[in-house]
Design a protein around this motif. Structure first.
Motif, PDB file in Angstrom:
ATOM      1  N   THR A  69       2.702   0.455 -12.769  1.00 43.86           N
ATOM      2  CA  THR A  69       1.450   0.460 -11.782  1.00 43.86           C
ATOM      3  C   THR A  69       2.083   1.126 -10.726  1.00 43.86           C
ATOM      4  OG1 THR A  69       0.875  -1.754 -12.552  1.00 43.86           O
ATOM      5  CG2 THR A  69       0.006  -0.902 -10.560  1.00 43.86           C
ATOM      6  N   ASN A  97      -7.982   2.347  -9.585  1.00 38.89           N
ATOM      7  CA  ASN A  97      -8.613   1.460  -8.726  1.00 38.89           C
ATOM      8  C   ASN A  97      -9.739   2.772  -8.122  1.00 38.89           C
ATOM      9  OD1 ASN A  97      -9.619   0.427  -6.344  1.00 38.89           O
ATOM     10  ND2 ASN A  97      -8.146  -1.025  -6.670  1.00 38.89           N
ATOM     11  N   ILE A 146       0.862  -1.304  -0.137  1.00 38.44           N
ATOM     12  CA  ILE A 146       0.037   0.115   0.210  1.00 38.44           C
ATOM     13  C   ILE A 146       0.886   1.317  -0.115  1.00 38.44           C
ATOM     14  CG2 ILE A 146      -1.971  -1.201   1.243  1.00 38.44           C
ATOM     15  CD1 ILE A 146      -1.144   0.206   3.672  1.00 38.44           C
ATOM     16  N   PHE A 170       4.602  -0.332  -8.034  1.00 39.01           N
ATOM     17  CA  PHE A 170       4.515  -1.703  -7.967  1.00 39.01           C
ATOM     18  C   PHE A 170       5.512  -2.441  -8.633  1.00 39.01           C
ATOM     19  CE2 PHE A 170       0.510  -2.214  -5.744  1.00 39.01           C
ATOM     20  CZ  PHE A 170       1.008  -2.587  -4.544  1.00 39.01           C
ATOM     21  N   ASN A 230     -14.705  -1.750 -10.354  1.00 44.93           N
ATOM     22  CA  ASN A 230     -13.679  -1.686  -9.655  1.00 44.93           C
ATOM     23  C   ASN A 230     -12.598  -0.586 -10.002  1.00 44.93           C
ATOM     24  OD1 ASN A 230     -14.466  -3.643  -7.965  1.00 44.93           O
ATOM     25  ND2 ASN A 230     -13.600  -5.483  -9.236  1.00 44.93           N
ATOM     26  N   SER A 231     -12.850  -0.258 -11.318  1.00 44.99           N
ATOM     27  CA  SER A 231     -11.802   0.891 -11.842  1.00 44.99           C
ATOM     28  C   SER A 231     -12.166   1.785 -12.771  1.00 44.99           C
ATOM     29  CB  SER A 231     -10.772   0.064 -12.565  1.00 44.99           C
ATOM     30  OG  SER A 231     -11.331  -0.758 -13.501  1.00 44.99           O
ATOM     31  N   ARG A 251       1.959   2.649  -6.747  1.00 46.17           N
ATOM     32  CA  ARG A 251       1.280   2.021  -5.118  1.00 46.17           C
ATOM     33  C   ARG A 251      -0.058   2.248  -4.801  1.00 46.17           C
ATOM     34  NH1 ARG A 251       4.734  -0.046  -0.868  1.00 46.17           N
ATOM     35  NH2 ARG A 251       6.564  -1.081  -2.221  1.00 46.17           N
ATOM     36  N   ASP A 252      -0.825   3.030  -5.493  1.00 48.06           N
ATOM     37  CA  ASP A 252      -2.112   3.260  -5.049  1.00 48.06           C
ATOM     38  C   ASP A 252      -3.149   2.590  -5.974  1.00 48.06           C
ATOM     39  OD1 ASP A 252      -1.956   4.575  -7.454  1.00 48.06           O
ATOM     40  OD2 ASP A 252      -3.307   6.348  -6.878  1.00 48.06           O
ATOM     41  N   GLY A 253      -2.373   1.660  -6.823  1.00 46.29           N
ATOM     42  CA  GLY A 253      -3.290   0.759  -7.797  1.00 46.29           C
ATOM     43  C   GLY A 253      -3.506   1.208  -9.180  1.00 46.29           C
ATOM     44  N   THR A 254      -3.054   2.594  -9.391  1.00 49.43           N
ATOM     45  CA  THR A 254      -3.281   3.181 -10.765  1.00 49.43           C
ATOM     46  C   THR A 254      -2.158   2.439 -11.841  1.00 49.43           C
ATOM     47  OG1 THR A 254      -4.060   5.236  -9.695  1.00 49.43           O
ATOM     48  CG2 THR A 254      -3.544   5.169 -12.090  1.00 49.43           C
ATOM     49  N   THR A 255      -2.792   2.163 -13.040  1.00 47.92           N
ATOM     50  CA  THR A 255      -1.833   1.786 -13.774  1.00 47.92           C
ATOM     51  C   THR A 255      -1.936   2.894 -15.160  1.00 47.92           C
ATOM     52  OG1 THR A 255      -2.482  -0.861 -13.408  1.00 47.92           O
ATOM     53  CG2 THR A 255      -1.591  -0.365 -15.586  1.00 47.92           C
ATOM     54  N   THR A 299      -9.133   2.561  -4.189  1.00 55.27           N
ATOM     55  CA  THR A 299      -7.787   3.037  -3.509  1.00 55.27           C
ATOM     56  C   THR A 299      -7.156   4.114  -4.318  1.00 55.27           C
ATOM     57  OG1 THR A 299      -6.688   1.431  -4.771  1.00 55.27           O
ATOM     58  CG2 THR A 299      -7.331   0.790  -2.461  1.00 55.27           C
TER      59      THR A 299
END
Ligand code: HEM
Ligand SMILES: [Cu+2]
Lengths: 623, 116, 434
Positions: free
Chosen positions: C227, C151, A190, C219, C199-200, C229-233, C154
């Motif tokens: 990607t 996302n 996270i 990530f 979800n996105s 860390r907040d889930g965005t690609t 997040t």
């Protein structure tokens, strides 16, 4: 003691030497050890109840995996907070079905809350704070302000711990033991690792440990330096001895846990690899870490604390029983000195047995032998303590009031718990039983029907001193018998399950491990129903505690149980400063049924001529 | 315990002396660390002996442990014993492993094949 | 209501409460630092890399040791002077003690800062290069970004937009409306998506974007996606993924084959020759050592660099053996910027890097335990200094009316202070010297 000393008129005569404190200083930010004891006690009870609530939900999932927990979605229909819970349940228990993540969360939090926020605050901090200074004739703790700081530190830690449930990541999920490396890397993906439930667990523990340290320094200093005149070490009641020894355990065993927590915090938020071996993979990916650490370091540091910690859980129980049993059997405590030596030995040995929790980590023959020997050795002092308490009953004229029922039930229950520990002490048996429900059964027998029963006994015993009223004996018995039955229905089958091979962390209760569990899954249901029954059995207790404050039977003497120790020689409830005049101790702590004495008890403050010490002290001052 | 003015005056002189000794031994520690003894382990042992000596001076003189109430000694005795327990941790994990009892890959065991 | 024995010792135990209390507290502190020292031994014995020796700034550590010893002397003198009612001397001693704590912490912060700015890069073959990053540090550059997938739970635009090079980028939603990704705008979008059980959220950029991302914010990334860390690609094209290092040391102790080390790919064969020369010299000098001795390897398989070209290097060290003898590490003598001329620069492809970090706990367990031990010790220094300063500045009434009681406090505070000194007496050799 005659009834004439019963109701001291302590209002008029002592007004002048203490100015009135405001409400806040008296009940919230109080430095009075009794108020702090009660604060700790109430928080401890609430936390115990909450921890138990988590377990009840888990028991549903174990008995009926994959089905909706009845009533869980009702939370989202509550006024005001309903919306909030709706989101939370949607995330963690969609449709009211507990998700594996939630199960892990509850499991980890159940253990943490029960151990660090329930039993220790209640057994050690509450009873110790309230009773110990009274019993040794001190007017307060040695450092009243630190005592207050201790409670508020504890309070902060509890708030952090509870709040972590509502973080986006939820609370910690790695079991109450927080084994690395999983615990070091849990949820590392996270944005902000500080905002993870696990990180908050570590922070909360840092506060919790600080609270314990403040408390234990205070307890020991008080016991050493503030004993009343004549209260020699071997006149000090076993209760106070046990509390002091517990304080030593906390003082010296908690710092290694603090180290463990700090290093784990380092792994989580500073990217270090204290517990992470080189080349660690997770989810098929090599982690971005340096490696070079070792998960065993965590386990060693953790169990270095956590074995002494289990004695922190059990010693207050022995303490309480050592007061309740002699008092209600009207017999002196049998083997008082032997018990003191036993408890000292126990405390000492408890520091050198920790690796018996780690037999399966690849420990070599030498170490394993050492720890098997010490573990078997430590059961000797445990047995001495238990036997002394049991022999105390011999030939007594027993009063079976509620506290006596609980205290005497403690004896066989702790016995079972201790005896089931012995097989675990041998590595070749532990090989089969480790991480099964057998271990769960073992330690719960010690802590639940053991320690918690003793704590109940303590509540019934000292309640009149706190409030001036008795708790109802009838409700007490309605509390006791179902509790006793349910406790055994919960924990005895666990021993059986464990021997079959039920693993302690199965989310579905073993439904998908048919080779092991086939034909035995009914035990899960039995245990779950017994657990819910146990919950019902606590209702009379809760009612009893609250209703008796206002409408319990009033006591007619400051010493309603005809006990011998100093705390019964105070006005009820004891005022700030505790004693009306300086207490002086003339005799050992358990002078019950002394031959040739008219009364069947001789309190410690009674001088040899039969006149209460308090009076003689006052008389002496007039000369 | 109460001490006389003269005693205290003497003490102050002693404290200064001890301070100087500590400084000198610090220099010695640094110097020793640059001398390569036959093994590095020996360097560590020597360094720790000097450090322990310095620590003992601080504890005995500055912290007055040369004359203290017996209760303090009792507390510290227990603490020392337990802290010693802590210091064997490394041995438990690194010194005594299952290597002594390991099967060296008998053919047919579940671990078959030689370890590499 | 007065608690007994707050001033005068209890006759049978010979202790007043606070003294008993502080010794109990110190007992628990012994267990705390005992646990940490034990962890130190544990990690060192189990280390599977070359444990650093003489890698910290010994001068700073040495000065700090003397400072702490001085303060230990002054605090106990403060107590004695107060007992003798020499108030002036008492105050001077206390001031010196508190000031020493300040000096200690200032030194410490210099040390920490130098470590934060110094980097190590472990190449795929095990070779380690250390040095400084030029201005801006290492960034993954990503261009031609048109499509972003956030996302809905997040996603956090403020998080990843920090790394765009474009000003005020505008986006189009799937429905075609144009948005600027402010916090409130995103909240609305996300709420809608959650309502629709999506979800996105997919957005397209109005103009192609360029990102320069620090690695810790990502990530994963490939040639065409990255990607956060907040889930965005984000989807686009990887422009640049190489780290530039101003190399101040080459360490081939763990290289698969020192002769073919990747270091020479990046630094060039000239430096390899310089290294060979250095090695010859060092081998000769340390020939009495066993070839497996860690100290031998430390001298022979490492070379420090203080010059940007080989020519300068050779000129400064004819015989080329000198580098390994300068034990004081490179940092501390230089500021982070403006020293680029001292070092050769190597631009290392990310695919050749196994691990890199500044010298923080992340770099290895040695730096981990170093920061935890000294950090915790530093906290103790600060706490002790605050308590002593409080006695000095705010206990004036006690000083006037009951100096013996104040002397008790100073004694208790002093006990803690000596303990802090005592811990440092062990820390200094363990971390700096041995
Ligand atoms: C009387 C002698 C006792 C012996 C010989 C004994 C032995 C053991 C052993 C060997 C284990 C490790 C089992 C395993 O993980 O495989 C264990 C676990 C445990 N014991 Fe005991 N024990 C004793 C008393 C107690 C007492 C008094 C308590 C107090 C509450 C206690 C609490 C626990 C707990 C909490 C665990 C499990 C910890 C965990 O893994 O989560 N035990 N015991
Ligand atoms: Cu144990």
């Amino acid at each position: 003691m005659s009834a004439s000393t019963a109701t001291h008129d302590h209002h008029g005569e002592h007004e002048h030497d203490h100015h009135e404190l405001g409400w806040f200083q008296k009940y919230i930010f109080s430095t009075d050890h009794k108020v702090i004891g009660i604060q700790y006690g109430l928080s401890g009870l609430v936390m115990l109840l909450f921890g138990f609530f988590l377990m009840m939900i888990m028991r549903w999932t174990i008995a009926y995996p994959g089905t909706e927990v009845p009533g869980l979605v009702m939370l989202s229909k509550l006024p005001l907070v309903g919306n909030f819970f709706a989101n939370w349940i949607e995330q963690w228990a969609p449709g009211g079905i507990v998700s594996p993540a939630l199960y892990n969360m509850f499991g980890a939090m159940h253990g943490t809350i029960m151990v660090f926020f329930g039993i220790v605050p209640l057994g050690f901090a509450a009873f110790g704070n309230f009773v110990m200074p009274l019993q040794i004739g001190a007017i307060d703790m040695a450092f009243p302000k630190l005592n207050m700081a201790s409670f508020w530190c504890f309070f902060v830690s509890a708030v952090i711990m509870m709040a972590s449930f509502f973080l986006p990541t939820g609370a910690v999920q790695s079991g109450w033991t927080m084994y690395s490396p999983l615990a070091s890397t849990e949820g590392m993906g996270i944005k902000n690792v500080w905002m993870h439930g696990h990180t908050w667990w570590l922070l909360a523990m840092v506060f919790n440990i600080s609270a314990s340290l403040l408390g234990s320094v205070n307890f020991i200093a008080t016991a050493i330096n503030l004993r009343a005149k004549g209260m020699t070490w071997f006149r000090m009641p076993f209760f106070s001895w046990a509390m002091m020894v517990t304080a030593f355990l906390l003082l010296l065993a908690f710092p290694p846990l603090e180290v463990a927590a700090i290093l784990q915090l380092g792994d989580r938020v500073f990217g270090s690899s204290f517990y992470l071996p080189t080349g660690l993979m997770e989810g098929g990916q090599r982690l971005d870490i340096s490696g070079g650490g070792n998960p065993l370091l965590y386990q060693h540091l953790f169990w270095f604390l956590a074995h002494p910690e289990v004695y922190v859980l059990i010693l207050p129980a022995f303490a309480i029983c050592s007061d309740v049993l002699p008092c209600n059997a009207r017999r002196p405590l049998w083997g008082y000195k032997m018990m003191i030596y036993a408890v000292l030995t126990l405390a000492f040995l408890s520091f050198i047995v920790w690796a018996h929790h780690m037999y399966l980590t690849g420990m070599g023959v030498m170490m394993s032998t050492f720890f098997q020997i010490t573990t078997v050795l430590i059961s000797v002092p445990s047995v001495i303590l238990l036997t002394c308490l049991m022999i105390t009953l011999w030939g007594g004229s027993i009063r079976f009031n509620t506290q006596m029922l609980f205290a005497s039930a403690f004896l066989p229950m702790f016995g079972i718990g201790g005896l089931t520990g012995l097989p675990l002490a041998f590595n070749f048996i532990d090989l089969f039983l480790h991480d099964t429900y057998y271990v769960i059964g073992h330690f719960h027998y010690v802590v639940a029907p053991g320690t918690i029963f003793a704590l109940f006994a303590g509540v019934y015993h000292w309640y009149p001193k706190v409030t001036g009223r008795y708790m109802s004996d009838l409700l007490g018995k309605i509390h006791f018998w179902p509790s006793l039955i349910c406790m055994n229905l919960i924990f005895a089958p666990m021993l059986y399950q464990g021997m079959l091979g039920f693993h302690r962390r199965w989310y579905d209760g073993g439904k998908y491990f048919e080779q092991v569990t086939n034909g035995h899954l009914w035990t899960n249901e039995l245990i779950s129903f017994a657990a819910w029954g146990l919950a019902l059995a606590q209702i009379p207790f809760i009612i009893n505690v609250f209703v008796s404050i206002k409408s319990g039977k009033k006591i007619t003497s400051d010493n309603p149980w005809d006990a011998t120790t100093l705390e019964w020689n105070t006005p009820t409830p004891p005022p700030h400063g505790n004693f009306l005049s300086e207490p002086i101790v003339y005799r050992p702590a358990y002078e019950y049924s002394v031959p040739g004495v008219e009364q069947d008890f001789l309190p410690q403050h009674v001088a040899d001529n039969g006149v209460p010490a308090e009076k003689t002290a006052v008389a002496a001052n007039h000369h | 315990m109460e001490q006389s003015h003269d005693d205290l005056q003497k003490h102050v002189k002693k404290y200064v002396k001890i301070g100087i000794i500590l400084g000198v031994f610090t220099i010695i520690t640094v110097g020793l660390s640059y001398i390569e003894l036959p093994t590095h382990g020996l360097n560590i042992i020597v360094g720790m002996i000097v450090a322990t000596f310095k620590a003992a001076l601080v504890a005995l003189i500055f912290m007055h442990l040369n004359h203290e109430a017996s209760m303090i000694y009792k507390i510290l005795l227990f603490t020392t014993v337990f802290v010693m327990g802590l210091f064997v941790l490394f041995y438990l994990a690194h010194g005594d492993g299952l290597v002594f009892t390991q099967f060296d890959g008998y053919p047919g065991t579940p671990y078959g094949g030689a370890p590499h | 209501m007065d608690i007994p024995f707050t001033r005068k010792p209890r006759p049978d135990t010979g202790l007043y409460n606070a003294k008993l209390g502080v010794w109990l507290f110190l007992a628990s502190e012994v267990m705390l630092f005992g646990g940490l020292f034990s962890s130190y031994i544990f990690l060192r014995v189990g280390a599977d890399y070359h444990w650093p020796v003489h890698e910290l700034n010994v001068t700073l550590g040495f000065v700090n040791t003397l400072v702490l010893i001085l303060s230990s002397v002054t605090v106990v003198m403060a107590w004695a002077n107060l007992k003798m009612r020499k108030i002036g001397a008492y105050k001077v001693c206390m001031w010196i003690t508190v000031a020493s704590a300040g000096v200690f912490m200032v030194n410490k912060s210099f040390e920490y800062k130098a470590k934060f700015e110094h980097y190590g890069v472990k190449l795929k073959d095990g070779t380690i290069l250390t040095g400084h990053l030029p201005e801006g540090g290492y960034r993954i550059e990503f261009g031609d970004v048109n499509k972003l997938t956030l996302n809905s739970k997040t996603g956090d635009p403020t998080y990843f937009l920090e790394y765009t090079k474009s000003e005020n980028p505008k986006f189009k939603t799937a429905a075609g409306t144009e948005v600027e990704l402010t916090k409130s705008a995103w909240k609305e979008l996300a709420a809608e998506a959650i309502k629709a059980k999506q979800n996105s959220v997919v957005l397209t950029s109005v103009a192609p974007l360029t990102f320069a991302v620090k690695e810790s914010a990502t990530f994963t990334h490939t040639d065409s996606t990255l990607t956060f860390r907040d889930g965005t690609t984000i989807e686009g094209k990887l422009i640049n993924d190489a780290l530039t290092l101003q190399v101040d040391k080459v360490d081939v102790r763990a290289s698969d084959d020192p002769k073919k080390s990747l270091a020479w790919t990046y630094l060039g064969t000239e430096w390899q020759h310089a290294f060979d020369a250095h090695q010859e010299h060092a081998k000769e000098k340390y020939k009495s050592f066993d070839a497996k001795d860690a100290r031998y390897l430390r001298h022979v398989m490492q070379m420090e660099i203080h010059h940007s070209t080989v020519a300068e290097h050779n000129e400064a060290h004819p015989g080329a053996g000198h580098a390994a003898e300068t034990h004081a590490p490179a940092e501390g003598n230089h500021k982070a910027d403006g020293h680029s001329s001292h070092y050769p620069e190597a631009t290392i492809a990310r695919k050749d890097i196994a691990f890199w970090s500044n010298f923080t706990p992340k770099w290895n367990t040695y730096y981990g335990i170093y920061f935890i031990l000294t950090g915790l010790h530093g906290l103790h220094v600060v706490a002790g200094a605050l308590v002593l300063a409080y006695f000095l500045l705010f206990d004036t009434k006690l000083l006037r009316e009951d100096p013996d009681h104040l002397a008790n406090r100073i004694e208790v505070g002093g006990l803690f202070w000596h303990f802090v000194d005592l811990v440092w007496i062990f820390l200094f050799p363990l971390l700096y010297l041995l």
